[in-house]
Design a protein around this motif. Structure first.
Motif, PDB file in Angstrom:
ATOM      1  N   ARG A  53      60.465  26.289  71.153  1.00  0.00           N
ATOM      2  CA  ARG A  53      60.737  27.183  72.265  1.00  0.00           C
ATOM      3  C   ARG A  53      61.822  28.163  71.832  1.00  0.00           C
ATOM      4  O   ARG A  53      62.694  27.825  71.055  1.00  0.00           O
ATOM      5  CB  ARG A  53      61.226  26.408  73.476  1.00  0.00           C
ATOM      6  CG  ARG A  53      60.142  25.446  73.954  1.00  0.00           C
ATOM      7  CD  ARG A  53      60.384  24.890  75.278  1.00  0.00           C
ATOM      8  NE  ARG A  53      59.446  23.971  75.842  1.00  0.00           N
ATOM      9  CZ  ARG A  53      58.373  23.433  75.350  1.00  0.00           C
ATOM     10  NH1 ARG A  53      57.995  23.706  74.161  1.00  0.00           N
ATOM     11  NH2 ARG A  53      57.619  22.596  75.998  1.00  0.00           N
ATOM     12  N   GLN A  54      61.766  29.363  72.387  1.00  0.00           N
ATOM     13  CA  GLN A  54      62.775  30.375  72.118  1.00  0.00           C
ATOM     14  C   GLN A  54      63.470  30.683  73.439  1.00  0.00           C
ATOM     15  O   GLN A  54      62.812  30.994  74.433  1.00  0.00           O
ATOM     16  CB  GLN A  54      62.110  31.638  71.574  1.00  0.00           C
ATOM     17  CG  GLN A  54      63.075  32.765  71.329  1.00  0.00           C
ATOM     18  CD  GLN A  54      62.345  34.034  70.924  1.00  0.00           C
ATOM     19  OE1 GLN A  54      61.589  34.576  71.721  1.00  0.00           O
ATOM     20  NE2 GLN A  54      62.556  34.475  69.703  1.00  0.00           N
ATOM     21  N   THR A  55      64.788  30.580  73.432  1.00  0.00           N
ATOM     22  CA  THR A  55      65.556  30.878  74.633  1.00  0.00           C
ATOM     23  C   THR A  55      66.488  32.039  74.342  1.00  0.00           C
ATOM     24  O   THR A  55      67.239  32.017  73.371  1.00  0.00           O
ATOM     25  CB  THR A  55      66.377  29.658  75.092  1.00  0.00           C
ATOM     26  OG1 THR A  55      65.471  28.585  75.375  1.00  0.00           O
ATOM     27  CG2 THR A  55      67.185  29.961  76.338  1.00  0.00           C
ATOM     28  N   LYS A  56      66.420  33.056  75.188  1.00  0.00           N
ATOM     29  CA  LYS A  56      67.312  34.210  75.085  1.00  0.00           C
ATOM     30  C   LYS A  56      68.332  34.084  76.207  1.00  0.00           C
ATOM     31  O   LYS A  56      67.976  33.823  77.352  1.00  0.00           O
ATOM     32  CB  LYS A  56      66.529  35.509  75.217  1.00  0.00           C
ATOM     33  CG  LYS A  56      65.546  35.699  74.080  1.00  0.00           C
ATOM     34  CD  LYS A  56      64.768  36.979  74.235  1.00  0.00           C
ATOM     35  CE  LYS A  56      63.768  37.105  73.094  1.00  0.00           C
ATOM     36  NZ  LYS A  56      63.023  38.356  73.162  1.00  0.00           N
ATOM     37  N   ILE A  57      69.601  34.271  75.845  1.00  0.00           N
ATOM     38  CA  ILE A  57      70.696  34.109  76.796  1.00  0.00           C
ATOM     39  C   ILE A  57      71.472  35.415  76.880  1.00  0.00           C
ATOM     40  O   ILE A  57      71.881  35.963  75.857  1.00  0.00           O
ATOM     41  CB  ILE A  57      71.645  32.972  76.353  1.00  0.00           C
ATOM     42  CG1 ILE A  57      70.872  31.666  76.197  1.00  0.00           C
ATOM     43  CG2 ILE A  57      72.794  32.824  77.339  1.00  0.00           C
ATOM     44  CD1 ILE A  57      71.652  30.585  75.479  1.00  0.00           C
ATOM     45  N   LEU A  58      71.685  35.908  78.075  1.00  0.00           N
ATOM     46  CA  LEU A  58      72.502  37.094  78.300  1.00  0.00           C
ATOM     47  C   LEU A  58      73.828  36.629  78.892  1.00  0.00           C
ATOM     48  O   LEU A  58      73.854  35.958  79.933  1.00  0.00           O
ATOM     49  CB  LEU A  58      71.791  38.060  79.255  1.00  0.00           C
ATOM     50  CG  LEU A  58      72.520  39.355  79.580  1.00  0.00           C
ATOM     51  CD1 LEU A  58      72.764  40.172  78.306  1.00  0.00           C
ATOM     52  CD2 LEU A  58      71.721  40.158  80.592  1.00  0.00           C
ATOM     53  N   PHE A  63      66.771  24.064  65.000  1.00  0.00           N
ATOM     54  CA  PHE A  63      67.683  24.832  65.853  1.00  0.00           C
ATOM     55  C   PHE A  63      68.263  26.021  65.092  1.00  0.00           C
ATOM     56  O   PHE A  63      68.748  25.896  63.968  1.00  0.00           O
ATOM     57  CB  PHE A  63      68.826  23.955  66.368  1.00  0.00           C
ATOM     58  CG  PHE A  63      69.881  24.726  67.113  1.00  0.00           C
ATOM     59  CD1 PHE A  63      69.622  25.199  68.381  1.00  0.00           C
ATOM     60  CD2 PHE A  63      71.119  24.972  66.547  1.00  0.00           C
ATOM     61  CE1 PHE A  63      70.582  25.927  69.079  1.00  0.00           C
ATOM     62  CE2 PHE A  63      72.078  25.694  67.227  1.00  0.00           C
ATOM     63  CZ  PHE A  63      71.819  26.161  68.497  1.00  0.00           C
ATOM     64  N   ARG A  64      68.221  27.184  65.713  1.00  0.00           N
ATOM     65  CA  ARG A  64      68.819  28.399  65.168  1.00  0.00           C
ATOM     66  C   ARG A  64      69.489  29.146  66.322  1.00  0.00           C
ATOM     67  O   ARG A  64      68.972  29.179  67.431  1.00  0.00           O
ATOM     68  CB  ARG A  64      67.779  29.326  64.541  1.00  0.00           C
ATOM     69  CG  ARG A  64      66.969  28.725  63.425  1.00  0.00           C
ATOM     70  CD  ARG A  64      67.818  28.540  62.166  1.00  0.00           C
ATOM     71  NE  ARG A  64      67.045  28.008  61.077  1.00  0.00           N
ATOM     72  CZ  ARG A  64      66.874  26.716  60.805  1.00  0.00           C
ATOM     73  NH1 ARG A  64      67.428  25.811  61.571  1.00  0.00           N
ATOM     74  NH2 ARG A  64      66.159  26.318  59.773  1.00  0.00           N
ATOM     75  N   ALA A  65      70.614  29.760  66.020  1.00  0.00           N
ATOM     76  CA  ALA A  65      71.284  30.614  66.996  1.00  0.00           C
ATOM     77  C   ALA A  65      71.518  31.970  66.339  1.00  0.00           C
ATOM     78  O   ALA A  65      72.022  32.056  65.219  1.00  0.00           O
ATOM     79  CB  ALA A  65      72.615  30.004  67.430  1.00  0.00           C
ATOM     80  N   ILE A  66      71.128  33.020  67.038  1.00  0.00           N
ATOM     81  CA  ILE A  66      71.318  34.385  66.557  1.00  0.00           C
ATOM     82  C   ILE A  66      72.054  35.143  67.652  1.00  0.00           C
ATOM     83  O   ILE A  66      71.663  35.119  68.816  1.00  0.00           O
ATOM     84  CB  ILE A  66      69.956  35.059  66.261  1.00  0.00           C
ATOM     85  CG1 ILE A  66      69.194  34.264  65.217  1.00  0.00           C
ATOM     86  CG2 ILE A  66      70.181  36.496  65.810  1.00  0.00           C
ATOM     87  CD1 ILE A  66      67.766  34.721  65.045  1.00  0.00           C
ATOM     88  N   LEU A  67      73.126  35.812  67.286  1.00  0.00           N
ATOM     89  CA  LEU A  67      73.954  36.526  68.247  1.00  0.00           C
ATOM     90  C   LEU A  67      73.763  38.026  68.068  1.00  0.00           C
ATOM     91  O   LEU A  67      73.912  38.549  66.966  1.00  0.00           O
ATOM     92  CB  LEU A  67      75.422  36.151  68.018  1.00  0.00           C
ATOM     93  CG  LEU A  67      76.445  36.710  68.963  1.00  0.00           C
ATOM     94  CD1 LEU A  67      76.212  36.219  70.383  1.00  0.00           C
ATOM     95  CD2 LEU A  67      77.840  36.310  68.519  1.00  0.00           C
ATOM     96  N   PHE A  68      73.397  38.711  69.157  1.00  0.00           N
ATOM     97  CA  PHE A  68      73.200  40.156  69.142  1.00  0.00           C
ATOM     98  C   PHE A  68      74.215  40.803  70.076  1.00  0.00           C
ATOM     99  O   PHE A  68      74.466  40.305  71.165  1.00  0.00           O
ATOM    100  CB  PHE A  68      71.803  40.538  69.640  1.00  0.00           C
ATOM    101  CG  PHE A  68      70.696  40.140  68.724  1.00  0.00           C
ATOM    102  CD1 PHE A  68      70.410  40.877  67.581  1.00  0.00           C
ATOM    103  CD2 PHE A  68      69.913  39.042  69.020  1.00  0.00           C
ATOM    104  CE1 PHE A  68      69.379  40.514  66.749  1.00  0.00           C
ATOM    105  CE2 PHE A  68      68.867  38.671  68.195  1.00  0.00           C
ATOM    106  CZ  PHE A  68      68.600  39.398  67.051  1.00  0.00           C
ATOM    107  N   GLN A  69      74.725  41.944  69.672  1.00  0.00           N
ATOM    108  CA  GLN A  69      75.581  42.734  70.554  1.00  0.00           C
ATOM    109  C   GLN A  69      74.676  43.653  71.365  1.00  0.00           C
ATOM    110  O   GLN A  69      73.779  44.303  70.820  1.00  0.00           O
ATOM    111  CB  GLN A  69      76.559  43.574  69.732  1.00  0.00           C
ATOM    112  CG  GLN A  69      77.486  44.389  70.578  1.00  0.00           C
ATOM    113  CD  GLN A  69      78.487  45.160  69.728  1.00  0.00           C
ATOM    114  OE1 GLN A  69      78.479  45.085  68.512  1.00  0.00           O
ATOM    115  NE2 GLN A  69      79.335  45.897  70.376  1.00  0.00           N
ATOM    116  N   VAL A  70      74.886  43.686  72.667  1.00  0.00           N
ATOM    117  CA  VAL A  70      74.051  44.515  73.537  1.00  0.00           C
ATOM    118  C   VAL A  70      74.781  45.807  73.855  1.00  0.00           C
ATOM    119  O   VAL A  70      75.952  45.821  74.100  1.00  0.00           O
ATOM    120  CB  VAL A  70      73.717  43.776  74.858  1.00  0.00           C
ATOM    121  CG1 VAL A  70      72.848  44.627  75.746  1.00  0.00           C
ATOM    122  CG2 VAL A  70      73.046  42.459  74.554  1.00  0.00           C
TER     123      VAL A  70
END
Length: 55
Positions: A20-25, A48-55
């Motif tokens: 599953r892919q979960t996107k968190i804002l 498990f992977r975590a990727i952090l994006f700047q919005v």
């Protein structure tokens, strides 16, 4: 778990039978405690992977 971490919203998509892919804002100031909680809960999983994006 996410409700306790002051997230603005989150979305989960089933990408395969097992994944599953979960996107968190969230606000930048909350990102460290969210990543820490995710790592504690899922960090032992090989997928498990975590990727952090700047919005």
């Amino acid at each position: 778990m996410l409700e306790e971490k002051s997230v603005i919203g989150y979305w989960t998509v089933k990408t395969s039978e097992k994944l599953r892919q979960t996107k968190i804002l969230a606000l930048a100031e909350n990102s460290e405690k969210i990543l820490y909680s995710l790592d504690r809960r899922f960090g032992q999983s090989e997928t498990f992977r975590a990727i952090l994006f700047q919005v």
